[in-house]
Design a protein around this motif. Structure first.
Motif, mmCIF file in Angstrom:
data_model
loop_
_atom_site.group_PDB
_atom_site.id
_atom_site.type_symbol
_atom_site.label_atom_id
_atom_site.label_comp_id
_atom_site.label_asym_id
_atom_site.label_seq_id
_atom_site.Cartn_x
_atom_site.Cartn_y
_atom_site.Cartn_z
ATOM 1 N N LYS A 26 -47.162 72.511 10.313
ATOM 2 C CA LYS A 26 -46.948 73.549 11.314
ATOM 3 C C LYS A 26 -46.546 74.872 10.686
ATOM 4 C CE LYS A 26 -44.471 74.409 15.645
ATOM 5 N NZ LYS A 26 -43.476 73.877 16.614
ATOM 6 N N ARG A 79 -52.040 67.621 17.888
ATOM 7 C CA ARG A 79 -51.472 66.976 19.063
ATOM 8 C C ARG A 79 -49.959 66.780 18.918
ATOM 9 N NH1 ARG A 79 -54.797 62.402 21.890
ATOM 10 N NH2 ARG A 79 -53.516 63.302 23.554
ATOM 11 N N ARG A 80 -49.524 66.578 17.677
ATOM 12 C CA ARG A 80 -48.090 66.376 17.470
ATOM 13 C C ARG A 80 -47.327 67.694 17.490
ATOM 14 N NH1 ARG A 80 -44.992 63.642 12.235
ATOM 15 N NH2 ARG A 80 -42.902 64.256 12.899
ATOM 16 N N HIS A 81 -47.820 68.692 16.729
ATOM 17 C CA HIS A 81 -47.071 69.929 16.569
ATOM 18 C C HIS A 81 -47.354 70.961 17.654
ATOM 19 C CE1 HIS A 81 -45.337 68.810 12.737
ATOM 20 N NE2 HIS A 81 -46.522 68.562 12.212
ATOM 21 N N GLY A 126 -48.946 70.175 20.742
ATOM 22 C CA GLY A 126 -48.901 69.597 22.067
ATOM 23 C C GLY A 126 -50.162 69.801 22.887
ATOM 24 N N SER A 139 -54.024 68.856 24.416
ATOM 25 C CA SER A 139 -54.658 67.650 24.940
ATOM 26 C C SER A 139 -55.730 67.155 23.973
ATOM 27 C CB SER A 139 -55.297 67.947 26.300
ATOM 28 O OG SER A 139 -56.362 68.877 26.146
ATOM 29 N N CYS A 198 -52.812 73.490 12.270
ATOM 30 C CA CYS A 198 -51.615 73.862 13.033
ATOM 31 C C CYS A 198 -51.190 75.298 12.774
ATOM 32 C CB CYS A 198 -50.477 72.894 12.718
ATOM 33 S SG CYS A 198 -50.805 71.203 13.240
#
Length: 350
Positions: A105, A133-135, A137, A139, A186
């Protein structure tokens, strides 16, 4: 140490006078059967915002270990000390979970061998989208669209098909592009590229290096480009630092260091680099000797045993980093003349 004001590169705009990354007195050691390897021994440098910094030196000089120490990716039986301030936050004080929020990120890394860095049993799409998707958010469908855009950005043809591929189904150059896309997924502030063109042919090497520089400029992110090849960093960085046996020998703007190298090691590296106008059938200049063993480093200047210009004071007490001009520092007691290099134009043009 001077040089905290970042230099503007073409098409770049400096956001703040404060460096994005400030490394101070960084030490990194690794335990081995032969003793403690002091791979990084008191390195201090800055990476400005929207700036590209090159880190050069022979294999074994500590470049990759320095990058891993900054990231917090050191191997077992190792240790770090000093300060690694990223946006004012000391990364050396963070735990594993806190570092995981930084990786990808805020700081991302492109490793030497994408074949070993990419998971061989996971499709490209999943490797590209997991971090998003983790950092971020996003879809699943949005991550898919962003993954397609990333592959297009890094020049991967037929990106929809490539997302379904496994890494072994891609060429070496294609895997490296996927690795770069994964690192950019990211939108990090700093990208560390550690010898990103290892084992690639020269045509693909240039494409990858030009891609990194273009993406860095267009996104306004910072870049640390690590290489043993002076020509790699000559035309693609704003500043350059020269490492030898775990220490910094010289650091400054790329133009200053290549036009007027002050450290005898930098001068010797430039002299040993082939250029297009090198006279045929004449030997290249070589640097005599080899790097000292990292478990038994000489006192004072580490380069002194190989330097024909070494003085007694080079080993006792040895040089310290001193300013020799605006944004140009060097640790050498018998510095090269200011007109020592005449090959910068050839290197920058490569």
């Amino acid at each position: 140490m001077t040089g905290v004001q970042p230099e503007r590169g073409a098409g770049q705009e400096v956001i703040s006078d404060a460096p994005l990354l400030r490394v101070r007195n960084l030490h990194a050691h690794i335990g081995s059967v032969r003793g403690v390897v002091r791979a990084v021994d008191g390195v201090s440098l800055d990476v400005g915002r929207s700036q590209a910094l090159g880190v050069v030196g022979e294999s074994g000089s500590g470049k990759s270990v320095m990058a891993r120490a900054i990231m917090g990716l050191m191997p077992p039986r190792s240790g770090r000390s000093g300060e690694v301030l990223f946006q004012g936050r000391d990364l050396l004080t963070l735990g594993r979970k806190e570092l995981e929020e930084v990786w990808g990120k805020q700081i991302a890394m492109v490793f030497q061998d994408p074949g070993r860095s990419l998971n061989p049993v996971v499709r490209v799409e999943r490797q590209l989208t997991e971090g998003m998707r983790r950092h971020l958010g996003v879809s699943k469908s949005e991550a898919h669209g962003r993954a397609l855009d990333l592959l297009k950005e890094v020049g991967v043809p037929d990106p929809e098909r490539r997302l379904r591929n496994y890494p072994h189904e891609l060429s070496g150059g294609m895997r490296q592009r996927v690795m770069i896309a994964t690192a950019l997924a990211c939108e990090p502030d700093l990208l560390i590229a550690d010898e990103p063109t290892t084992a690639l042919d020269v045509t693909i090497q240039r494409q990858i290096l030009d891609l990194l520089r273009r993406v860095q400029v267009e996104r306004g992110m910072s870049l640390m480009l690590i290489s043993h090849d002076l020509a790699v960093v000559a035309g693609r960085t704003d500043r350059v630092s020269v490492m030898y046996a775990g220490k910094l020998a010289e650091i400054g703007s790329t133009r200053q260091v290549f036009d007027a190298p002050q450290h005898r090691y930098t001068h010797a590296l430039l002299g040993a680099t082939p250029t297009i106008d090198h006279q045929r059938h004449t030997p290249l200049r070589l640097i005599s000797g080899s790097l000292p063993p990292p478990t038994n480093l000489p006192p004072g200047c580490r380069f002194a045993p190989r330097c024909e210009y070494a003085l007694d004071a080079c080993t006792d007490p040895g040089p310290v980093m001193e300013s020799v001009g605006s944004d140009h520092d060097v640790a050498c007691l018998n510095r090269a003349s200011s007109d020592a290099s005449s090959m910068v134009g050839d290197l920058v043009g490569r």
